[in-house]
Design a protein around this motif. Structure first.
Motif: not given
Length: 628
Positions: A40-67
């Protein structure tokens, strides 16, 4: 914190991938993500970038974060040049510069306009974030570091090889300078010099880095934390990969002890219940213990990771002393000589690593030595009693199931024997019935090794065998090769494997083969830079000695070769796309014979395309000035 994950979970249909993942990325983090293939390594990366939405829990990022995100198999395509792609990375800053010019004119008329001043500050912030006024210096530095010489900067992206495109995409991300740099297998397609340059650059990077990698030397050089994905969950460890290993070992030992203690306690409770439940005087005590047992949670037994794979390469017959001999061997591709006058003597039990920069002809040489390609000139003699097996960099896809790949070749084996053999390479349970056309690169590699184990060769040719393998399977393969008593010829960029084999290295430089005692000697040479560019220097001197007539003739010949190569690359690209679309059709997927034919043709087309790309690179390196 730049990014925070709270109890994140993700499934694809009924298949659980991630569960209860909680972690955070801070500004100075250098995080290496490890885990088995499919963890699930690539899946985790895609969740971090916002390409995938998690089914459970939440991902929060600092304001104006660039990646910036380097995907494994994504690379730029289009009509832009290498330099144009790099400039495109500065698109926001270039737009801000144009806006700034207009704002300066407007402010000259109304210098106190609060709205204009706010826009001016915002545009300036965008430019400063990328240090855009110094972009040319940075672009040249990064392009040079990623092995793009100045004579390649006007090369169109569409004619780049897959490896070059990946390097260019990484170069673009580095000049963009995002707050969070997310890299999925960044060391693929990089030679020694480029790897060392990248590690040094990342160590000085101002933002956070999150990298999936199976290269333990890269993880040691860059990471200050390790995230391990195992059994759907994430565990964080402090330090680099070498620091992770003893921590992991201790954690596994503690978990194993706790599991054994819990099992022993549960057994004692059950034994007491069985002996005392029917006795009137002890029934209440037995019932109390039964409730205790029902509430008891037994610690899980540690998961058996890929690094615990146990297999050995063995053979039946010793060959004669002289296994392989070449005399004045010359190897060419696309009319260009890659290796000239190579004399090589390989004796029984020898190990030899073939190394060198990208495009120097390592894979081509190996294919010539094992008889899959013809040499331009010179001789190759294979000794009496030699039985060889070949592992190619691009594994051929085929039809049928995993179990059939072994059973069709060895029909006398029972199903239990075949399944037991495949289990040694981590094909277990229903995995043996998977269609080989659906296997990942790592699974195809493991299947080929399962075949080689049964072939029992006394001479092994391996071309980048650790590509696509997870870090644990790489460890198992390294141990198997270290214990192999046959003869081994190996092409690899894997520094850990090269070092652990402790054998001589044939380094291809400027069309010649230079021998080094081992990895340490090669690294000392690379650091000194004494001979790495001799071939380029000689080529440059040759260019200055051409007369005008020879110049015109050679220019016409080189341009003709370049045009033919470009046309063939485009034709192959169209054929590959058509075959990929055909394979995805249900009627083809259900027809195993047709599927196998298409998969074989697709592999052949991809291999030829890679060969044509390599020929183009060589042509450009040797005669780039004639293509201008």
């Amino acid at each position: 914190m730049l990014v925070t994950l709270q109890k994140v979970g993700k499934s694809f249909g009924a298949e659980r991938i991630l569960q209860n993942i909680s972690a955070a990325v801070d500004r100075q983090d250098r995080i290496g993500i490890i885990g088995e293939n499919g963890a699930g390594k690539t899946t985790l990366l895609r969740i971090l970038t916002g390409e995938l939405l998690p089914d459970e829990g939440e991902v929060s990022a600092s304001r104006n974060l660039t990646f910036g995100y380097l995907e494994q198999n994504a690379a730029p395509v289009g009509e832009r040049t290498v330099w144009g792609e790099m400039e495109y990375a500065y698109a926001p800053s270039l737009a801000a510069m144009q806006q700034l010019d207009q704002l300066n004119l407007a402010l000259a008329q109304t210098p106190q306009d609060a709205n204009l001043l706010e826009q001016h500050a915002a545009a300036t912030a965008v430019i400063d974030a990328q240090d855009a006024y110094h972009r040319e210096v940075k672009m040249k530095k990064v392009l040079a570091g990623m092995a793009f010489l100045p004579d390649t900067w006007e090369k169109e992206v569409r004619v780049l090889s897959g490896g070059e495109r990946t390097r260019l995409q990484l170069a673009k991300l580095l000049v963009q300078n995002p707050d969070l740099l997310i890299l999925d297998e960044p060391t693929n397609h990089l030679d020694f010099e480029t790897l060392e340059w990248l590690e040094t650059y990342l160590n000085g990077y101002s933002g956070a880095i999150l990298a999936v990698s199976h290269d333990r030397y890269f993880l040691d050089a860059v990471a200050n934390r390790i995230w391990e994905l195992e059994q759907y969950t994430l565990t964080s460890y402090k330090g680099n990969y070498s620091a992770y290993l003893p921590q992991k070992e201790m954690a596994v030992q503690l978990q194993s002890k706790q599991h054994d203690a819990d099992v022993a306690t549960a057994k004692k409770l059950q034994d007491y219940i069985d002996r005392n439940l029917v006795r009137a005087s002890t029934t209440k005590m037995a019932q109390s213990r039964r409730k205790q047992l029902e509430k008891m949670e037994i610690t899980e037994k540690p998961h058996q990771m890929g690094y615990e794979l146990k297999f050995r390469f063995e053979y039946d017959m010793e060959p004669y002393e002289n296994v392989l001999t070449t005399k004045k061997l010359s190897v060419a591709a696309g009319g260009n000589t890659l290796i000239d006058g190579l004399n090589l003597e390989v004796l029984r039990g020898d190990r030899l690593v073939i190394a060198g920069a990208n495009g120097t002809g390592k894979s081509t040489l190996l294919r010539v030595l094992c008889g899959k390609l013809r040499a331009q000139s010179g001789s190759i003699k294979v000794g009496t009693g030699v039985k060889m097996s070949v592992f190619e960099q691009q594994q051929r896809r085929r039809g049928g199931r995993v179990i059939d790949a072994i059973w069709d070749q060895y029909p006398r084996m029972t199903e239990l024997e075949v399944r037991s053999h495949l289990a040694r390479l981590n094909f277990k349970g229903e995995e043996v019935f998977k269609e080989t056309a659906t296997l990942s690169g790592g699974e195809l590699s493991r299947l080929r090794f399962a075949e080689i184990l049964l072939e029992r060769p006394n001479l092994l040719f391996l071309d980048e065998p650790t590509n696509h393998l997870d870090i644990y399977t790489r460890e198992s393969l390294g141990q198997a090769l270290a214990g192999y008593t046959g003869t081994l010829l190996l092409v690899t960029h894997d520094r850990y494997l090269m070092n652990s084999l402790a054998c001589p290295i044939l380094h291809l430089e400027g069309g010649k083969g230079v021998f080094y005692e081992g990895y340490a000697a090669l690294m000392a040479h690379t650091a000194s830079g004494t001979a790495l560019h001799t071939g380029k220097k000689e080529a440059k001197e040759a260019k200055t000695q051409r007369n005008p007539k020879e110049e015109r003739r050679l220019r016409a010949e080189v341009r003709k070769q370049a045009k033919e190569l470009e046309q063939r690359i485009e034709e192959l690209g169209a054929d590959i796309l058509a075959m990929e679309e055909s394979i995805s059709q249900p009627e083809v997927a259900s027809d195993h014979l047709r599927l196998q034919e298409l998969c074989d043709a697709l592999d052949d087309a991809r291999f030829e395309q890679n060969e044509r790309y390599a020929q183009w690179e060589t042509l450009l390196e040797e005669h780039g000035d004639l293509l201008e």
